[in-house]
Motif scaffolding. Structure first.
Motif, PDB file in Angstrom:
ATOM      1  N   GLY A 119       0.811  -1.212   0.000  1.00 47.77           N
ATOM      2  CA  GLY A 119       0.000   0.000   0.000  1.00 47.77           C
ATOM      3  C   GLY A 119       0.840   1.257   0.000  1.00 47.77           C
ATOM      4  N   GLU A 120       1.978   1.220   0.685  1.00 48.75           N
ATOM      5  CA  GLU A 120       2.898   2.351   0.659  1.00 48.75           C
ATOM      6  C   GLU A 120       3.456   2.536  -0.749  1.00 48.75           C
ATOM      7  OE1 GLU A 120       5.349   2.601   4.595  1.00 48.75           O
ATOM      8  OE2 GLU A 120       4.856   0.484   4.304  1.00 48.75           O
ATOM      9  N   TYR A 121       3.819   1.433  -1.366  1.00 45.64           N
ATOM     10  CA  TYR A 121       4.319   1.464  -2.744  1.00 45.64           C
ATOM     11  C   TYR A 121       3.264   2.022  -3.689  1.00 45.64           C
ATOM     12  CZ  TYR A 121       5.914  -0.441  -7.272  1.00 45.64           C
ATOM     13  OH  TYR A 121       6.295  -0.601  -8.587  1.00 45.64           O
ATOM     14  N   ALA A 122       2.034   1.505  -3.591  1.00 47.44           N
ATOM     15  CA  ALA A 122       0.971   1.906  -4.515  1.00 47.44           C
ATOM     16  C   ALA A 122       0.612   3.371  -4.353  1.00 47.44           C
ATOM     17  CB  ALA A 122      -0.259   1.028  -4.295  1.00 47.44           C
ATOM     18  N   GLN A 123       0.633   3.886  -3.129  1.00 45.64           N
ATOM     19  CA  GLN A 123       0.318   5.297  -2.918  1.00 45.64           C
ATOM     20  C   GLN A 123       1.326   6.204  -3.614  1.00 45.64           C
ATOM     21  OE1 GLN A 123      -1.341   6.370   1.247  1.00 45.64           O
ATOM     22  NE2 GLN A 123      -0.168   4.495   1.572  1.00 45.64           N
ATOM     23  N   ILE A 124       2.604   5.869  -3.448  1.00 50.07           N
ATOM     24  CA  ILE A 124       3.640   6.682  -4.094  1.00 50.07           C
ATOM     25  C   ILE A 124       3.505   6.603  -5.605  1.00 50.07           C
ATOM     26  CG2 ILE A 124       6.128   6.896  -4.467  1.00 50.07           C
ATOM     27  CD1 ILE A 124       6.510   5.969  -1.557  1.00 50.07           C
ATOM     28  N   LYS A 125       3.290   5.395  -6.124  1.00 49.69           N
ATOM     29  CA  LYS A 125       3.144   5.222  -7.563  1.00 49.69           C
ATOM     30  C   LYS A 125       1.951   6.003  -8.107  1.00 49.69           C
ATOM     31  CE  LYS A 125       6.283   2.467  -9.386  1.00 49.69           C
ATOM     32  NZ  LYS A 125       7.061   2.848 -10.601  1.00 49.69           N
ATOM     33  N   ALA A 126       0.822   5.930  -7.418  1.00 48.80           N
ATOM     34  CA  ALA A 126      -0.389   6.593  -7.898  1.00 48.80           C
ATOM     35  C   ALA A 126      -0.220   8.108  -7.906  1.00 48.80           C
ATOM     36  CB  ALA A 126      -1.576   6.195  -7.025  1.00 48.80           C
ATOM     37  N   ALA A 127       0.350   8.649  -6.849  1.00 54.27           N
ATOM     38  CA  ALA A 127       0.550  10.100  -6.790  1.00 54.27           C
ATOM     39  C   ALA A 127       1.562  10.560  -7.837  1.00 54.27           C
ATOM     40  CB  ALA A 127       1.005  10.503  -5.394  1.00 54.27           C
ATOM     41  N   ALA A 128       2.602   9.750  -8.049  1.00 52.07           N
ATOM     42  CA  ALA A 128       3.607  10.109  -9.052  1.00 52.07           C
ATOM     43  C   ALA A 128       3.025  10.078 -10.458  1.00 52.07           C
ATOM     44  CB  ALA A 128       4.800   9.169  -8.945  1.00 52.07           C
ATOM     45  N   GLU A 129       2.198   9.075 -10.738  1.00 53.91           N
ATOM     46  CA  GLU A 129       1.587   8.981 -12.060  1.00 53.91           C
ATOM     47  C   GLU A 129       0.704  10.184 -12.370  1.00 53.91           C
ATOM     48  OE1 GLU A 129      -0.464   5.265 -12.186  1.00 53.91           O
ATOM     49  OE2 GLU A 129       1.359   4.085 -12.544  1.00 53.91           O
ATOM     50  N   ARG A 130       0.135  10.790 -11.335  1.00 56.83           N
ATOM     51  CA  ARG A 130      -0.710  11.973 -11.515  1.00 56.83           C
ATOM     52  C   ARG A 130       0.081  13.269 -11.516  1.00 56.83           C
ATOM     53  NH1 ARG A 130      -3.382   7.885  -9.719  1.00 56.83           N
ATOM     54  NH2 ARG A 130      -5.636   7.639  -9.974  1.00 56.83           N
ATOM     55  N   GLY A 131       1.382  13.167 -11.338  1.00 62.26           N
ATOM     56  CA  GLY A 131       2.224  14.345 -11.345  1.00 62.26           C
ATOM     57  C   GLY A 131       2.173  15.147 -10.063  1.00 62.26           C
ATOM     58  N   TRP A 132       1.646  14.554  -8.988  1.00 61.94           N
ATOM     59  CA  TRP A 132       1.503  15.273  -7.733  1.00 61.94           C
ATOM     60  C   TRP A 132       2.780  15.278  -6.907  1.00 61.94           C
ATOM     61  CZ3 TRP A 132      -3.698  12.507  -6.275  1.00 61.94           C
ATOM     62  CH2 TRP A 132      -4.721  12.975  -7.111  1.00 61.94           C
ATOM     63  N   ILE A 133       3.637  14.274  -7.102  1.00 63.05           N
ATOM     64  CA  ILE A 133       4.903  14.195  -6.374  1.00 63.05           C
ATOM     65  C   ILE A 133       5.998  13.752  -7.335  1.00 63.05           C
ATOM     66  CG2 ILE A 133       3.818  13.675  -4.134  1.00 63.05           C
ATOM     67  CD1 ILE A 133       4.612  10.726  -4.586  1.00 63.05           C
ATOM     68  N   ASP A 134       7.227  13.952  -6.916  1.00 63.68           N
ATOM     69  CA  ASP A 134       8.398  13.446  -7.630  1.00 63.68           C
ATOM     70  C   ASP A 134       8.693  12.051  -7.079  1.00 63.68           C
ATOM     71  OD1 ASP A 134      11.117  12.751  -8.184  1.00 63.68           O
ATOM     72  OD2 ASP A 134      11.622  14.855  -8.513  1.00 63.68           O
ATOM     73  N   GLU A 135       8.441  11.016  -7.891  1.00 65.24           N
ATOM     74  CA  GLU A 135       8.557   9.644  -7.399  1.00 65.24           C
ATOM     75  C   GLU A 135       9.926   9.355  -6.815  1.00 65.24           C
ATOM     76  OE1 GLU A 135       8.464   5.036  -9.063  1.00 65.24           O
ATOM     77  OE2 GLU A 135       7.395   6.595 -10.176  1.00 65.24           O
ATOM     78  N   ARG A 136      10.967   9.666  -7.559  1.00 60.57           N
ATOM     79  CA  ARG A 136      12.310   9.351  -7.082  1.00 60.57           C
ATOM     80  C   ARG A 136      12.606  10.051  -5.753  1.00 60.57           C
ATOM     81  NH1 ARG A 136      17.991   9.921 -10.486  1.00 60.57           N
ATOM     82  NH2 ARG A 136      19.392  10.058  -8.701  1.00 60.57           N
ATOM     83  N   ALA A 137      12.271  11.333  -5.663  1.00 58.85           N
ATOM     84  CA  ALA A 137      12.570  12.081  -4.442  1.00 58.85           C
ATOM     85  C   ALA A 137      11.814  11.529  -3.248  1.00 58.85           C
ATOM     86  CB  ALA A 137      12.231  13.557  -4.651  1.00 58.85           C
ATOM     87  N   VAL A 138      10.545  11.184  -3.451  1.00 63.12           N
ATOM     88  CA  VAL A 138       9.737  10.670  -2.345  1.00 63.12           C
ATOM     89  C   VAL A 138      10.209   9.282  -1.926  1.00 63.12           C
ATOM     90  CG1 VAL A 138       7.425   9.927  -1.665  1.00 63.12           C
ATOM     91  CG2 VAL A 138       7.725  12.081  -2.891  1.00 63.12           C
ATOM     92  N   VAL A 139      10.507   8.427  -2.894  1.00 62.30           N
ATOM     93  CA  VAL A 139      10.988   7.081  -2.563  1.00 62.30           C
ATOM     94  C   VAL A 139      12.274   7.157  -1.749  1.00 62.30           C
ATOM     95  CG1 VAL A 139      11.975   4.963  -3.521  1.00 62.30           C
ATOM     96  CG2 VAL A 139       9.902   5.935  -4.517  1.00 62.30           C
ATOM     97  N   MET A 140      13.233   7.934  -2.224  1.00 60.06           N
ATOM     98  CA  MET A 140      14.519   7.987  -1.540  1.00 60.06           C
ATOM     99  C   MET A 140      14.396   8.633  -0.160  1.00 60.06           C
ATOM    100  SD  MET A 140      16.253   6.282  -3.613  1.00 60.06           S
ATOM    101  CE  MET A 140      17.981   6.412  -3.158  1.00 60.06           C
ATOM    102  N   GLU A 141      13.528   9.616  -0.038  1.00 56.47           N
ATOM    103  CA  GLU A 141      13.285  10.220   1.275  1.00 56.47           C
ATOM    104  C   GLU A 141      12.655   9.206   2.224  1.00 56.47           C
ATOM    105  OE1 GLU A 141      10.629  13.802   3.325  1.00 56.47           O
ATOM    106  OE2 GLU A 141      10.978  13.811   1.154  1.00 56.47           O
ATOM    107  N   SER A 142      11.677   8.462   1.726  1.00 56.22           N
ATOM    108  CA  SER A 142      10.995   7.492   2.585  1.00 56.22           C
ATOM    109  C   SER A 142      11.956   6.406   3.057  1.00 56.22           C
ATOM    110  CB  SER A 142       9.796   6.874   1.853  1.00 56.22           C
ATOM    111  OG  SER A 142      10.208   6.023   0.795  1.00 56.22           O
ATOM    112  N   LEU A 143      12.803   5.911   2.170  1.00 52.07           N
ATOM    113  CA  LEU A 143      13.751   4.860   2.548  1.00 52.07           C
ATOM    114  C   LEU A 143      14.796   5.394   3.520  1.00 52.07           C
ATOM    115  CD1 LEU A 143      14.304   3.131  -0.923  1.00 52.07           C
ATOM    116  CD2 LEU A 143      12.801   2.395   0.943  1.00 52.07           C
TER     117      LEU A 143
END
Length: 327
Positions: free
Chosen positions: A276-300
């Motif tokens: 669910g954490e993965y899917a949330q980031i993916k969904a928001a990134a696909e909509r252009g609401w967040i920067d996927e790479r930046a959010v993933v690396m920050e979360s990790l």
């Protein structure tokens, strides 16, 4: 006191990398893999964009790709062709996970192979062990399920697993598994216990991917109440006393306080960034609401900062690539 103490001096772009308190590396990452014995080609998982179910005959090739990217460990989740009430496919010598482990160890012998040790993917009712009548109606039976977990653990060890990871949150599961492994001559196989696994709303995409939904009730009688911190700590402390080698908190992002508190137990700590954490980031990134790479690396990075020595994440391969690009 300002102006003598200027904290921004420490944040100059050339100085920051020298003073980073927490760093993320590839060796921190474990890649989850779904292995499906009913398919011949990788199948995309709709609720987890970028993730696939892999066929048994092709999983070793995928794992070699991960090893070439610098990933040192994987964890396998099996999707059997048939299910029954006793999860017999989970401990069969020719089971999906057992075959996958042997294939990986033949092709990529230096990859650390962890196996999810549970029954929910293998039971026709979807619960994590043996079901029977209780005072609250039909539910998971604890002690009969311990015998099942012991059989699964030995079968996975026989296939070549380096680490077994019991995820069913049964009382006494680590002790039962350790005794079974030691009795069968597998003293060197590690137990990475899902020692604090919460009854979370974030597992939906995983259940879709693994076909592990339940046919009645829920799992709240054996997974942790999200509001209970003291009980969560005690669950992990008990598993440590029973002989766990590594403790795990699942999910990761919403439970960093629990993760941080376990450091005093003195064991390595794993954290699972769940579907669910993965899917949330993916969904928001696909909509252009967040920067996927930046959010993933920050979360990790924040999971690591909270105390995780190992992070199970579906972003493992992407994160490895991004870490290379940062160098």
């Amino acid at each position: 006191m300002f102006p003598t103490r200027r904290m921004r001096r420490l944040r100059r772009r050339t100085i920051q990398p020298l003073l980073s308190e927490t760093t993320l590396s590839k060796k921190d990452l474990i890649a989850p893999i779904f292995v499906d014995e009913s398919i011949e080609e990788p199948q995309p998982i709709g609720s987890m964009p970028g993730q696939y179910r892999h066929p048994v005959d092709g999983v070793a090739t995928y794992v070699r790709r991960l090893r070439d990217a610098g990933i040192r460990a994987v964890i396998l989740f099996g999707i059997p062709g048939q299910k029954d009430c006793e999860a017999s496919g989970a401990y069969a010598a020719g089971g999906v996970v057992q075959r996958a482990v042997r294939a990986i160890k033949t092709t990529v012998p230096d990859m650390v192979v962890c196996t999810d040790l549970c029954a929910c993917e293998y039971t026709d009712h979807g619960h994590c062990g043996i079901v029977g009548e209780t005072c609250d109606g039909p539910d998971l039976l604890n002690d009969p399920s311990l015998d099942l977990m012991a059989k699964i653990a030995v079968s996975q060890a026989e296939s070549g697993a380096d680490v077994v990871a019991p995820s069913c949150m049964l009382d006494g599961m680590v002790q039962a598994i350790r005794e079974a492994l030691d009795g069968a001559g597998y003293q060197d196989v590690l137990i990475m216990s899902y020692s604090t696994k919460f009854s979370s709303a974030l597992y939906g995409p995983f259940r879709d991917a693994a076909g592990s939904g339940y046919s009645f009730g829920d799992r709240s009688t054996y997974q942790m109440n999200p509001g209970n911190a003291r009980e969560a700590y005690l669950e992990s402390a008990l598993d440590a006393d029973e002989g766990a080698d590594i403790l795990m908190v699942k999910p990761a992002g919403l439970y960093l306080d629990i993760l941080s508190s376990l450091a005093e137990l003195g064991l390595p700590i794993a954290a699972y960034q769940v579907s669910g954490e993965y899917a949330q980031i993916k969904a928001a990134a696909e909509r252009g609401w967040i920067d996927e790479r930046a959010v993933v690396m920050e979360s990790l990075l924040c999971i690591k900062r909270a105390g995780a020595d190992l992070i199970l994440t579906y972003f493992a391969e992407d994160a490895a690539r991004w870490l290379d690009e940062e160098q």
